[in-house]
Write an enzyme that holds these catalytic residues in place. Structure first.
Site, mmCIF file in Angstrom:
data_model
loop_
_atom_site.group_PDB
_atom_site.id
_atom_site.type_symbol
_atom_site.label_atom_id
_atom_site.label_comp_id
_atom_site.label_asym_id
_atom_site.label_seq_id
_atom_site.Cartn_x
_atom_site.Cartn_y
_atom_site.Cartn_z
ATOM 1 N N GLU A 144 9.343 1.285 11.092
ATOM 2 C CA GLU A 144 10.399 2.282 10.851
ATOM 3 C C GLU A 144 9.708 3.642 10.863
ATOM 4 O O GLU A 144 9.034 4.011 9.906
ATOM 5 C CB GLU A 144 11.071 2.039 9.492
ATOM 6 C CG GLU A 144 11.817 0.729 9.396
ATOM 7 C CD GLU A 144 13.135 0.723 10.154
ATOM 8 O OE1 GLU A 144 13.480 1.729 10.811
ATOM 9 O OE2 GLU A 144 13.820 -0.316 10.104
ATOM 10 N N LYS A 169 0.879 -1.186 0.000
ATOM 11 C CA LYS A 169 0.000 0.000 0.000
ATOM 12 C C LYS A 169 0.906 1.223 0.000
ATOM 13 O O LYS A 169 1.417 1.639 1.031
ATOM 14 C CB LYS A 169 -0.866 -0.028 1.272
ATOM 15 C CG LYS A 169 -2.217 0.651 1.151
ATOM 16 C CD LYS A 169 -2.187 2.101 0.759
ATOM 17 C CE LYS A 169 -1.892 3.028 1.906
ATOM 18 N NZ LYS A 169 -1.804 4.454 1.473
ATOM 19 N N CYS A 175 14.080 10.063 6.563
ATOM 20 C CA CYS A 175 13.872 9.684 7.965
ATOM 21 C C CYS A 175 15.135 9.857 8.766
ATOM 22 O O CYS A 175 15.149 10.517 9.801
ATOM 23 C CB CYS A 175 13.392 8.241 8.043
ATOM 24 S SG CYS A 175 14.448 7.088 7.175
#
Ligand code: NAD
Length: 469
Positions: free
Chosen positions: A243, A170, A277
């Site tokens: 994560e 997704k 990130c």
């Protein structure tokens, strides 16, 4: 070889509701993405579940061979994938951006194919013989963000497939075309129904996280969504790798050479225009070299061209979406209002099309300023002065996230001593954000749990089974 138009035509929806995806640099239409529904997701999960036993039965050698062929296919299509990624995500072709990301997809597929996970013998003393084996989980759900959409998809699907699972992906609703195109290229090398992409919204993500036929969810995204996924997965005790968000600190020790490290610091913070990130998001610099470091970093940053991604000259791009542009604008404004000193940028041009926020460096800022304490996820770096290492470590550890961090020094032993005191999943020395398919990667604190990459990454996509006897 397919062209850009071919690849968009190939992934164009055959019917059903669609959404126009706009280029964040220009506002122009990139293509049409299907708006899949929860019913579409349920069908994809059922098909993936039906295909899983045969995929698992192929064995490691055949699955690794398929991943190697997928890597070759990604390389054959590298340029059209990179151009689509650049238009949809905004990142330039050059620099550590679109071409780099597509290259990383091939590299991670190959490395995952080459990693071996043997059964572990834990006791063999003549009386008892016990081994741990890792069996396939079944259907794995992969939910991803919009910042590195192709690379993170590969990080999730490659170990899942290698371990004998089938996968339903997704992608983020901001970057579905990149993931659909990548999956189309990879799927040409896989049996039918082993890899599905369902391009829906948050409702589809939520259903995947609670679906009774999904055994594990690999999630990369914000900490807030990670918490929602933990809740959705509770009833089925789904395995999770999370994560999540980070707010990585970098600590520059007084013996570092500002000019020598400035460019590596810059890319540590501004890779993918800060939308990464494990980018450096707070820089702590010893007072002895503070001014020199600010100057060296400003000189490097001022010379890095920002603009439309398809222009070969650019190495920095726009923010991917309006919401992220607004977050960065508000955080820099709060810093300015507090009296912090803007060294560079901080002044977006209201007449420029696209979500461009200029490269911004902010000095003389307090540790509790929102630009420091919140994940800015964009091209704005606060630089905080410190006097003692104890102060720097305590400021670095003050937040409830801990993905990565870095220590910068000419003295490796001193740097390692500081590194050991930092609460984060990785601490880099004299670099920041370097990921490697052989080296495990994951977060501490609220940056998530579970490891990706290498043997540890394969273990996370299997169910451990002990055979005792
Ligand atoms: P996000 O959490 O808004 O969205 C991520 C994905 O979750 C999207 O596909 C979204 O549709 C889906 N989603 C939303 N609500 C859901 C729900 N209730 N259930 C299931 N799925 C749902 O994150 P984002 O804005 O796309 O990404 C940026 C964030 O991701 C930043 O915080 C960044 O630090 C983090 N990130 C972390 C890593 C890492 O490796 N730790 C890597 C990249 C990005």
């Amino acid at each position: 070889m397919e062209t850009q138009t071919d690849i968009l035509t190939a992934i164009a929806p055959a019917g059903g509701e669609t959404r126009t995806i706009l280029d964040p640099a220009t506002g122009e239409a990139v293509g049409q993405a299907p708006v899949h529904t929860v019913a579409d997701l349920d069908r994809a999960v059922a098909a993936a579940a039906a295909a899983q036993p045969a995929w698992a039965a192929l064995g490691h050698e055949a699955r690794s061979a398929a991943l190697l062929k997928a890597a070759d296919a990604v390389e054959r299509h590298a340029e059209e994938l990179a151009r689509l990624l650049s238009r949809e995500q905004g990142k330039p072709l050059n620099g550590p951006n679109a071409r780099f990301e597509v290259g990383a997809c091939a590299a991670w597929l190959r490395a995952t194919a080459a990693t071996a996970l043997e059964a572990e013998t834990v006791v063999d003393d003549g009386e008892t013989h016990a081994q741990i084996h890792y069996r396939p989980i079944g259907v794995v759900g992969a939910i991803g963000p919009w910042n590195w959409p192709m690379m993170i998809t590969v990080w999730q699907i490659a170990p899942a497939l290698r371990m004998g699972n089938t996968v339903v992906v997704k992608p983020s609703e901001y970057t579905p075309l990149s993931v659909l195109a990548l999956a189309r290229v990879i799927n040409a090398e896989l049996p039918t129904d082993v890899l599905h992409v369902i391009s829906g919204g948050r409702d589809v993500g939520a259903r995947l996280a609670e679906h009774p036929a999904v055994g594990k969810v690999m999630f990369t995204g914000s900490t807030a969504t990670g918490k929602a996924i933990i809740r959705s997965s509770a009833d089925t005790i789904k395995r999770l790798t999370l994560e999540l968000g980070g707010n990585d600190a970098g600590i520059v020790l007084p013996d570092a050479d500002p000019k020598a490290i400035a460019e590596d610091l810059f890319w540590g913070a501004f890779i993918n225009t800060g939308q990464t990130c494990a980018a450096l998001k707070r820089l702590y610099v010893h007072t002895d070299i503070y001014d020199d470091l600010c100057q060296a970093l400003t000189d490097v940053a001022a010379a890095m061209p920002m603009g439309v991604g398809l222009d070969e000259a650019n190495v920095l791009g726009p923010l991917q979406n309006k919401a992220q542009f607004d977050i960065v604008s508000a955080l820099v404004q709060a810093a300015k209002d507090s009296g912090a000193r803007v060294l560079l940028g901080g002044n977006p041009d209201p007449d420029q099309p696209g979500y461009f926020y200029p490269t911004t460096l902010v000095a003389d800022i307090d540790n509790d300023n929102p630009l420091v304490a919140q994940e800015q996820f964009g091209p704005a770096l606060p630089i905080i002065r410190y006097d003692t290492i104890d102060d720097a470590v305590s400021m670095a550890n003050a937040l409830d996230v801990g993905l990565g961090a870095s220590v910068w020094s000419a003295d490796l032993d001193a740097a390692r001593e500081v590194a050991a005191r930092i609460q984060s999943g990785t601490v880099w020395i004299n670099k920041h954000g370097a990921v490697d398919p052989r080296i495990p990667f994951g977060g501490a604190k609220q940056s998530g749990y579970g490891l990706e990459f290498g043997v540890e990454g394969l273990k996370a996509l299997g169910v451990p089974q002990v055979i005792n006897g």
